[in-house]
Structure formats: C-alpha cells, structure tokens
Enzyme design. Structure first.
Site, PDB file in Angstrom:
ATOM      1  N   ILE A 111       0.831  -1.196   0.000  1.00 13.04           N
ATOM      2  CA  ILE A 111       0.000   0.000   0.000  1.00 13.04           C
ATOM      3  C   ILE A 111       0.870   1.251   0.000  1.00 13.04           C
ATOM      4  O   ILE A 111       1.913   1.305   0.666  1.00 13.04           O
ATOM      5  CB  ILE A 111      -0.981   0.005   1.194  1.00 13.04           C
ATOM      6  CG1 ILE A 111      -2.013   1.132   1.051  1.00 13.04           C
ATOM      7  CG2 ILE A 111      -0.233   0.106   2.515  1.00 13.04           C
ATOM      8  CD1 ILE A 111      -3.144   1.041   2.041  1.00 13.04           C
ATOM      9  N   GLY A 152       0.669  -5.283   1.278  1.00 13.76           N
ATOM     10  CA  GLY A 152      -0.519  -5.447   0.459  1.00 13.76           C
ATOM     11  C   GLY A 152      -0.291  -6.285  -0.770  1.00 13.76           C
ATOM     12  O   GLY A 152      -1.237  -6.872  -1.320  1.00 13.76           O
ATOM     13  N   ASP A 180      -1.229  -9.744   0.076  1.00 17.89           N
ATOM     14  CA  ASP A 180      -2.686  -9.863  -0.021  1.00 17.89           C
ATOM     15  C   ASP A 180      -3.091 -10.103  -1.471  1.00 17.89           C
ATOM     16  O   ASP A 180      -3.980 -10.917  -1.753  1.00 17.89           O
ATOM     17  CB  ASP A 180      -3.358  -8.581   0.483  1.00 17.89           C
ATOM     18  CG  ASP A 180      -3.107  -8.312   1.954  1.00 17.89           C
ATOM     19  OD1 ASP A 180      -3.676  -9.027   2.794  1.00 17.89           O
ATOM     20  OD2 ASP A 180      -2.358  -7.375   2.262  1.00 17.89           O
ATOM     21  N   GLU A 237       2.824  -5.712   7.527  1.00 21.55           N
ATOM     22  CA  GLU A 237       1.892  -4.888   8.305  1.00 21.55           C
ATOM     23  C   GLU A 237       2.272  -4.803   9.778  1.00 21.55           C
ATOM     24  O   GLU A 237       2.088  -3.769  10.419  1.00 21.55           O
ATOM     25  CB  GLU A 237       0.456  -5.430   8.163  1.00 21.55           C
ATOM     26  CG  GLU A 237      -0.201  -5.141   6.836  1.00 21.55           C
ATOM     27  CD  GLU A 237       0.135  -6.155   5.753  1.00 21.55           C
ATOM     28  OE1 GLU A 237      -0.493  -6.096   4.680  1.00 21.55           O
ATOM     29  OE2 GLU A 237       1.040  -7.009   5.973  1.00 21.55           O
ATOM     30  N   ASP A 244      -5.345  -6.681   6.994  1.00 21.15           N
ATOM     31  CA  ASP A 244      -6.809  -6.738   7.005  1.00 21.15           C
ATOM     32  C   ASP A 244      -7.474  -6.915   5.650  1.00 21.15           C
ATOM     33  O   ASP A 244      -8.701  -6.788   5.548  1.00 21.15           O
ATOM     34  CB  ASP A 244      -7.384  -5.482   7.680  1.00 21.15           C
ATOM     35  CG  ASP A 244      -6.963  -4.182   7.005  1.00 21.15           C
ATOM     36  OD1 ASP A 244      -6.297  -4.235   5.966  1.00 21.15           O
ATOM     37  OD2 ASP A 244      -7.306  -3.103   7.537  1.00 21.15           O
TER      38      ASP A 244
END
Length: 273
Positions: free
Chosen positions: A68, A124, A127, A147, A155
């Site tokens: 991110i 991210g 993810d 993270e 999340d």
C-alpha cells in the site's frame, strides 16, 4: 469488451492471455487509491471478456509491488473523519471492506490468474498474490508480510488466504515477525510454484504456462477454478455435491465434442472462447 484505459495498470491481450501489469515503477508499484480501484476494473474486465482465457499479473520495473502507498495509508484518518466517532468507525469498516473486494476481484475472476513476481512483494502485495491461482518468482524476489512493522493487523486477505497456501506455523511466523522470505524459501514452503533465474526468464516462463492453459477447454478451466475455490472453503461432501450439479449442467458441451473429435483426428483442439 474494449480493454479499459487505466492510469496505474497497463493491459495487453494476446492469444487469449491478458497481461495485467502494475504500472507505477517509479514508486515500486505501491498501491495508491487509484490502483486499488483499477485492479477491480481490470479483473472484472478479464472475467467478463470471452477472449480472455488466462490472466497474467506482473509489475513494471525492478519490483513487483511495495504494498500500500504510505501516502494513502496516512490519509485514511482524514478520509473517514466524522464528528460522530461511531460513524467514522463505520466509514473505516466500509473502506476496509471495499479494499478487500478490490483484491477479491482477482479471486472472483473465472479465468486462472498467474502472478509473475520479481523484486519486492511486500505487505498489500502479499494480499494481492494470495488471491492468484499460482505464483511464480524470479530469483531476486523477496516476500514479506510487513503490516506488523507498521503497527497494524493485516486486514485485506493475507491472514485468511496465506495459511491455506503454506503451513499454518509458517504463516504465523511471517505474520508475527514481518521477516523476508526469498524466492528459494518461497518455493520450499509452497508460496511460489517455481523460481526463474531472471525477471526476463520469469515472464517468458509464465507466458509459456499461460499459453498451455489457454489451449485447454475454456469452459472446463472455468469449472475447475470454480470447484477448487469452492472446495477450499467447504467440506469434501459439499464439494462433491456441487461438482455433480455443475457437471449435470456443463458436461455435455461443445468443448467435450471438440476434444473427442480432436483426439480421433489427431489434431490440436479448437475451442470456442
């Protein structure tokens, strides 16, 4: 459907393979707000476009994706601000759910998605690649569930999908420590299917695998992905019941007839999109 014109992602369609490339190389393909939304646009297009048989996800430049964009993360508080703290928290929950859905669009895509990963694959980006069907790495790839190092619980999918790809204890170690995993270890633990010596060899190799899949029955490939994803989240009995229902509808197809004809005639099959 026309190829969408996006600002952070480049798309090419050749011989049934949609190459979807993260395209912010100057920022190591860090995922800003536009990229999150454009990932959903790109994979919704791939899902809906009959000419797409396989999708290949890659990143421009030295790194696959640095996770991110920190500027986006820093702006979350302001984005969900409200005089009523409960409404602010509800807005944050809705934001998180929307980001989850942006990545889930990769998993929802009915076509197989192959990730080609070089350099950094952080936060991210984990993810993102855990939503893909297969992951292939260049020898310089570095994976990290980062993270924990910025004081947050991941999340948008890593903690739910990673333990289904690698042993539970390994997933917990990576999530608790944030340590890096190189390409060799990624293959050893099952996170990467195969390691290629260079980023250039990686792209060539993944394209070859994508081409082999694109040559198969598109209907059978889509059904296979549907069953594998369903079986991951349901019991064996549920999965068997679902495939019986699916094939009651899908088995007697033009693709089955073409496969039989091709075998008899000793030629490659030619399937409809």
């Amino acid at each position: 459907m026309a190829i969408p014109q996006l600002t952070t992602i480049a798309i090419e369609l050749r011989e049934g393979i949609a190459e979807i490339r993260l395209n912010r190389p100057e920022r190591s393909n860090a995922m800003n707000e536009a990229m999150w939304q454009e990932l959903r646009t790109a994979f919704s297009w791939a899902d809906a476009t009959a000419a797409v048989r396989v999708a290949m996800l890659s990143g421009a430049g030295r790194n696959f994706c640095a996770g991110i964009d920190l500027a986006m993360l820093a702006g979350v508080g302001q984005a969900v601000a409200h005089a009523d703290s409960a409404r602010s928290r509800e807005a944050l929950r809705r934001l998180i759910l929307d980001l989850q859905d942006c990545l889930a669009s990769v998993e929802r895509c009915r076509k197989p998605v192959l990730a080609a990963i070089q350099g950094a694959c952080i936060g991210g980006a984990i993810d993102l690649v855990t939503c893909c069907d297969m992951r292939y790495a260049a020898s310089d790839a570095q994976f990290s569930v980062r993270e924990i190092d910025v004081g947050m619980t991941a999340d948008v999918g890593t903690l739910q999908r990673l333990p289904r790809l690698v042993p539970d204890g390994i997933a917990r170690e990576l999530a608790y420590t944030g340590r890096s995993v190189d390409a060799v270890e990624a293959k050893q633990i099952g996170l990467a299917n195969q390691v290629f010596e260079t980023p250039a060899a990686l792209l060539v190799g993944v394209r070859a695998i994508a081409q082999s899949i694109a040559a198969k029955s598109p209907l059978a490939i889509r059904g296979t992905k549907e069953m594998l994803n369903y079986g991951r989240d349901h019991s064996v009995s549920d999965g068997l019941n679902y495939i019986a229902t699916w094939n009651a509808a899908m088995l007697m197809s033009a693709d089955l007839e073409e496969s039989m004809a091709a075998m008899r005639e000793r030629r490659p099959p030619r399937f409809l999109d």
